[in-house]
Design a protein around this motif. Structure first.
Motif, PDB file in Angstrom:
ATOM      1  N   ARG A  34      16.858 -84.663 -63.716  1.00 22.21           N
ATOM      2  CA  ARG A  34      16.705 -84.860 -65.171  1.00 22.21           C
ATOM      3  C   ARG A  34      15.585 -84.035 -65.811  1.00 22.21           C
ATOM      4  O   ARG A  34      14.659 -84.590 -66.390  1.00 22.21           O
ATOM      5  N   VAL A  35      15.719 -82.758 -65.676  1.00 24.65           N
ATOM      6  CA  VAL A  35      14.742 -81.893 -66.336  1.00 24.65           C
ATOM      7  C   VAL A  35      15.250 -81.589 -67.735  1.00 24.65           C
ATOM      8  O   VAL A  35      16.401 -81.215 -67.921  1.00 24.65           O
ATOM      9  N   ASP A  36      14.374 -81.796 -68.710  1.00 21.62           N
ATOM     10  CA  ASP A  36      14.749 -81.528 -70.090  1.00 21.62           C
ATOM     11  C   ASP A  36      13.746 -80.517 -70.628  1.00 21.62           C
ATOM     12  O   ASP A  36      12.667 -80.874 -71.058  1.00 21.62           O
ATOM     13  N   GLY A  37      14.108 -79.257 -70.557  1.00 21.88           N
ATOM     14  CA  GLY A  37      13.187 -78.222 -71.014  1.00 21.88           C
ATOM     15  C   GLY A  37      12.077 -78.003 -70.008  1.00 21.88           C
ATOM     16  O   GLY A  37      12.331 -77.903 -68.814  1.00 21.88           O
ATOM     17  N   GLU A  38      10.854 -77.968 -70.483  1.00 20.26           N
ATOM     18  CA  GLU A  38       9.734 -77.709 -69.597  1.00 20.26           C
ATOM     19  C   GLU A  38       9.274 -78.987 -68.903  1.00 20.26           C
ATOM     20  O   GLU A  38       9.588 -80.088 -69.331  1.00 20.26           O
ATOM     21  N   VAL A  39       8.537 -78.780 -67.847  1.00 16.78           N
ATOM     22  CA  VAL A  39       8.049 -79.941 -67.105  1.00 16.78           C
ATOM     23  C   VAL A  39       6.525 -80.032 -67.209  1.00 16.78           C
ATOM     24  O   VAL A  39       5.850 -79.037 -67.441  1.00 16.78           O
ATOM     25  N   VAL A  40       6.019 -81.224 -67.066  1.00 19.10           N
ATOM     26  CA  VAL A  40       4.578 -81.435 -66.962  1.00 19.10           C
ATOM     27  C   VAL A  40       4.357 -82.161 -65.645  1.00 19.10           C
ATOM     28  O   VAL A  40       4.875 -83.254 -65.430  1.00 19.10           O
ATOM     29  N   LEU A  41       3.625 -81.509 -64.769  1.00 22.34           N
ATOM     30  CA  LEU A  41       3.386 -82.078 -63.450  1.00 22.34           C
ATOM     31  C   LEU A  41       1.890 -82.201 -63.231  1.00 22.34           C
ATOM     32  O   LEU A  41       1.096 -81.611 -63.956  1.00 22.34           O
ATOM     33  N   ARG A  42       1.559 -82.975 -62.249  1.00 19.93           N
ATOM     34  CA  ARG A  42       0.129 -83.087 -61.960  1.00 19.93           C
ATOM     35  C   ARG A  42      -0.111 -83.172 -60.470  1.00 19.93           C
ATOM     36  O   ARG A  42       0.703 -83.665 -59.699  1.00 19.93           O
ATOM     37  N   PHE A  43      -1.253 -82.639 -60.089  1.00 21.75           N
ATOM     38  CA  PHE A  43      -1.731 -82.779 -58.723  1.00 21.75           C
ATOM     39  C   PHE A  43      -2.962 -83.654 -58.827  1.00 21.75           C
ATOM     40  O   PHE A  43      -3.891 -83.325 -59.557  1.00 21.75           O
ATOM     41  N   ASP A 223      -2.670 -92.474 -67.477  1.00 21.58           N
ATOM     42  CA  ASP A 223      -2.870 -91.032 -67.590  1.00 21.58           C
ATOM     43  C   ASP A 223      -1.546 -90.266 -67.576  1.00 21.58           C
ATOM     44  O   ASP A 223      -1.353 -89.338 -68.350  1.00 21.58           O
ATOM     45  N   ASP A 224      -0.667 -90.644 -66.682  1.00 20.71           N
ATOM     46  CA  ASP A 224       0.611 -89.937 -66.625  1.00 20.71           C
ATOM     47  C   ASP A 224       1.314 -90.037 -67.972  1.00 20.71           C
ATOM     48  O   ASP A 224       1.915 -89.075 -68.454  1.00 20.71           O
ATOM     49  N   HIS A 225       1.202 -91.198 -68.597  1.00 21.35           N
ATOM     50  CA  HIS A 225       1.831 -91.349 -69.910  1.00 21.35           C
ATOM     51  C   HIS A 225       1.107 -90.515 -70.965  1.00 21.35           C
ATOM     52  O   HIS A 225       1.716 -89.740 -71.690  1.00 21.35           O
ATOM     53  N   LEU A 226      -0.194 -90.685 -71.024  1.00 18.92           N
ATOM     54  CA  LEU A 226      -0.980 -89.986 -72.043  1.00 18.92           C
ATOM     55  C   LEU A 226      -0.851 -88.464 -71.939  1.00 18.92           C
ATOM     56  O   LEU A 226      -0.883 -87.753 -72.938  1.00 18.92           O
ATOM     57  N   MET A 227      -0.716 -87.993 -70.722  1.00 23.32           N
ATOM     58  CA  MET A 227      -0.660 -86.543 -70.514  1.00 23.32           C
ATOM     59  C   MET A 227       0.761 -86.008 -70.562  1.00 23.32           C
ATOM     60  O   MET A 227       0.973 -84.808 -70.384  1.00 23.32           O
ATOM     61  N   GLY A 228       1.705 -86.897 -70.758  1.00 19.47           N
ATOM     62  CA  GLY A 228       3.091 -86.454 -70.902  1.00 19.47           C
ATOM     63  C   GLY A 228       3.717 -85.957 -69.616  1.00 19.47           C
ATOM     64  O   GLY A 228       4.600 -85.092 -69.638  1.00 19.47           O
ATOM     65  N   VAL A 229       3.253 -86.503 -68.501  1.00 18.41           N
ATOM     66  CA  VAL A 229       3.799 -86.082 -67.206  1.00 18.41           C
ATOM     67  C   VAL A 229       5.286 -86.442 -67.138  1.00 18.41           C
ATOM     68  O   VAL A 229       5.671 -87.564 -67.444  1.00 18.41           O
ATOM     69  N   THR A 230       6.108 -85.477 -66.793  1.00 17.00           N
ATOM     70  CA  THR A 230       7.561 -85.718 -66.754  1.00 17.00           C
ATOM     71  C   THR A 230       8.055 -86.108 -65.366  1.00 17.00           C
ATOM     72  O   THR A 230       8.980 -86.891 -65.230  1.00 17.00           O
ATOM     73  N   HIS A 231       7.433 -85.526 -64.344  1.00 15.75           N
ATOM     74  CA  HIS A 231       7.878 -85.786 -62.977  1.00 15.75           C
ATOM     75  C   HIS A 231       6.659 -86.011 -62.092  1.00 15.75           C
ATOM     76  O   HIS A 231       5.724 -85.237 -62.140  1.00 15.75           O
ATOM     77  N   VAL A 232       6.728 -87.051 -61.307  1.00 20.73           N
ATOM     78  CA  VAL A 232       5.624 -87.375 -60.417  1.00 20.73           C
ATOM     79  C   VAL A 232       6.056 -87.146 -58.978  1.00 20.73           C
ATOM     80  O   VAL A 232       6.958 -87.809 -58.485  1.00 20.73           O
ATOM     81  N   LEU A 233       5.443 -86.177 -58.336  1.00 17.33           N
ATOM     82  CA  LEU A 233       5.707 -85.935 -56.915  1.00 17.33           C
ATOM     83  C   LEU A 233       4.626 -86.635 -56.121  1.00 17.33           C
ATOM     84  O   LEU A 233       3.442 -86.324 -56.286  1.00 17.33           O
ATOM     85  N   ARG A 234       5.018 -87.540 -55.269  1.00 21.02           N
ATOM     86  CA  ARG A 234       4.019 -88.234 -54.464  1.00 21.02           C
ATOM     87  C   ARG A 234       4.620 -88.625 -53.122  1.00 21.02           C
ATOM     88  O   ARG A 234       5.823 -88.647 -52.942  1.00 21.02           O
ATOM     89  N   GLY A 235       3.740 -88.947 -52.200  1.00 23.75           N
ATOM     90  CA  GLY A 235       4.176 -89.334 -50.863  1.00 23.75           C
ATOM     91  C   GLY A 235       4.889 -90.670 -50.894  1.00 23.75           C
ATOM     92  O   GLY A 235       4.717 -91.463 -51.810  1.00 23.75           O
ATOM     93  N   LYS A 236       5.667 -90.926 -49.857  1.00 22.03           N
ATOM     94  CA  LYS A 236       6.432 -92.172 -49.857  1.00 22.03           C
ATOM     95  C   LYS A 236       5.541 -93.387 -49.626  1.00 22.03           C
ATOM     96  O   LYS A 236       5.990 -94.512 -49.802  1.00 22.03           O
ATOM     97  N   ASP A 237       4.304 -93.150 -49.283  1.00 24.20           N
ATOM     98  CA  ASP A 237       3.379 -94.280 -49.190  1.00 24.20           C
ATOM     99  C   ASP A 237       3.136 -94.883 -50.582  1.00 24.20           C
ATOM    100  O   ASP A 237       2.588 -95.966 -50.706  1.00 24.20           O
TER     101      ASP A 237
END
Length: 500
Positions: A34-43, A223-237
């Motif tokens: 579900r990518v809609d245009g550009e993405v905002v990701l975070r590390f 933060d993810d909301h405030l920063m407009g993060v679209t996709h969160v990549l994280r470990g299964k933990d």
RNA sequence: GCUCCGGUAGUGUAGUCCGGCCAAUCAUGUCGGCCUUUCGAGCCGAUGACUCGGGUUCGAAUCCCGGCCGGAGCACCA
């Protein structure tokens, strides 16, 4: 009836094959959902130490997706637990990311944003979706495990707000702010999780301005909301955490980002967590965060592994949820492909034994030139003075007793009780089935130290042209392997061994 | 124990959602041979996998059930 026969029969009956189009498969990384245009990701690392190979996966993948879809990458340092902060990590993390060639467009440190979390906590209380809980932890757990509410859960928003205001004066452990979820959730961990707690410990970065700190699940979601993060990549933990956070998004009526969970990354022979590594360093077992035995980015870099090799590896591993174990052979293979073309060659002899060649014709003495890279003559040559006295590897001598040995680009010798001149030409060497070995002139050389992946050290001598190698360069020590020049002290070069 | 999730060659990975083009892809490794003034590279060849058992189906790596094995979570850490 075979498939083909069926098709024939069907077409006879005038039935058209319905074409079900399968997703066309691109090479490389799997698409994000579900990518809609550009993405905002975070590390978003916790500053508890330098980055390790596991972080590299998240960092590289985030970077790659931003590059692929366009958008931005946010570096967010998650330091909301004052007890788990290593002040040095604030510098080490960006350093490691730069080595990984990961670029970020925005950088935030959560300890700068404590007030924001307080605001949202208050708002959540106002919404009636969070409550101040003063139950002792074990009592709450007992109730929670039975799907029962604790007495605090029924307090009105006003009562909760009042307690919330008093929270900074309370002692650690006396109260927490809980997010209402579902007490009947089948995973007890999800039930009414903690959003804010009291920590009576000075924060290494912001001091003691605050006593009430958010829990990771709260600050991350805000933060993810405030920063407009679209996709969160994280470990299964973080699987359960993602689910916890969904409740918060729902309470605030926020759009939930896409959560993508990847499996654990293990590294062959390296089972060291940051905390174990730290302990080893403190106990003097390891020399530091870049000890070759560790799985940190800086240790891997020091060993002469190229950023591109790690990048390729991470892209190949991708985001699947099954665990994977990275083998060093895989890394070495990728790295060798990168190094082969650009590494200059030098002679280094480990366990050197001085050998005087008897009966060497005077005419054969002189400077010997050898290509720095056998495949690229334009890369130039190195010069080795040859006067008949050389250092050879003890092993080469022992393995060639009573045999002819060719010194590369020099002469052929016979290993008897004494070492004697045998012949000059390569053809002669071939005729005698001579092993062709590297050597170091005795008249001109430097000391060399080779630090192996297990931190053991081999000592030896290296040819004089090695003075042109710069610290950080990876070269190939012929017949020994690829190694990275780590430091030069006086007349001694220290290399870290990469691999064959 | 409870909740959830996985299992494709030595390792990593594609294919699994939507069954047939899969006697299963690619990488790395390993083993041969050729070549090479490195034990590196190159060239040629080989090797090797759908966790097991049932079921559904004309047809199963792919769907369903069960077993086995593995992992994660079950914090006032992240």
């Amino acid at each position: 009836m075979s498939l083909e026969e069926q098709k024939v029969e069907l077409s006879k009956l005038g039935v058209q094959e319905s074409k079900k189009e399968k997703k066309t498969q691109k090479k490389g990384l799997a698409d994000l959902p579900r990518v809609d245009g550009e993405v905002v990701l975070r590390f978003a690392p916790n500053p508890s130490g330098p980055l390790h190979i596991g972080h590299a996966r998240a960092a590289c993948l985030n970077q790659e997706y931003v590059k692929h879809y366009g958008g931005k990458l946010i570096l967010r340092v998650e330091d909301t637990d004052p007890r788990r902060v290593d002040p040095e990590a604030y510098q080490m993390i960006p350093e490691d990311l730069k080595w990984l060639k990961v670029d970020w467009q925005e950088e935030v440190i959560q300890s700068d944003r404590i007030k924001i979390y307080h605001q949202y906590a208050e708002e959540l209380i106002g919404l009636g979706q969070a409550y101040m809980c003063t139950c002792p932890g074990d009592e709450f757990k007992t109730l929670k495990d039975r799907c029962q509410a604790c007495p605090c859960r029924d307090q009105s928003p006003e009562e909760n707000l009042e307690l919330w205001k008093k929270m900074p004066e309370m002692r650690e452990g006396e109260a927490v702010l809980r997010v209402k979820t579902d007490l009947n959730h089948k995973n007890p961990a999800i039930r009414d999780w903690v959003a804010m707690r009291i920590v009576e410990k000075e924060h290494p970065r912001i001091g003691d301005d605050f006593k009430v700190y958010p829990m990771m699940n709260f600050s991350v979601a805000v933060d993810d909301h405030l920063m407009g993060v679209t996709h969160v990549l994280r470990g299964k933990d973080h699987l359960a955490n993602s689910e916890k956070q969904k409740y918060l998004y729902q309470h605030f009526s926020w759009k939930i980002p896409e959560f993508i969970h990847y499996g654990r990354l293990k590294m062959e022979d390296i089972a060291l967590s940051t905390s174990q590594a730290r302990k080893g360093i403190e106990d003097g077992v390891y020399q530091g965060w870049d000890d070759p035995r560790l799985g940190t980015i800086r240790a891997i870099a020091r060993r002469g592994i190229m950023q591109e090799a790690i990048q390729e590896l991470m892209l190949e591993i991708g985001v699947k949820i099954a665990d994977s174990t990275v083998s060093w052979k895989k890394i070495y293979g990728l790295n060798r492909n990168l190094l082969e073309d650009k590494s200059n060659r030098y002679f280094a002899v480990l366990n050197p034994v001085k050998v005087e060649i008897q009966g060497l014709p005077e005419s054969l003495k002189g400077n010997i030139e050898r290509l720095k890279h056998p495949d690229y003559p334009d890369g130039g040559v190195r010069e080795l003075p040859f006067d008949g006295v050389v250092y050879l590897d003890q092993e080469d001598l022992e393995n060639n007793r009573s045999k002819v040995l060719r010194l590369m680009d020099a002469v052929n010798i016979f290993i008897g009780d004494e070492v004697t001149y045998h012949s000059a030409s390569l053809e002669e060497a071939r005729k005698s089935d001579a092993r062709i070995v590297h050597w170091v002139p005795s008249s001109s050389n430097y000391q060399v130290e080779l630090v192996m992946p297990d931190a053991r050290i081999s000592n030896g001598l290296i040819e004089p042209a090695s003075h042109e190698i710069k610290v950080g360069d990876v070269v190939q020590l012929e017949r020994v392997g690829f190694a990275r020049l780590d430091s030069i002290k006086d007349d001694k070069l220290t290399f870290y061994y990469a691999h064959k």
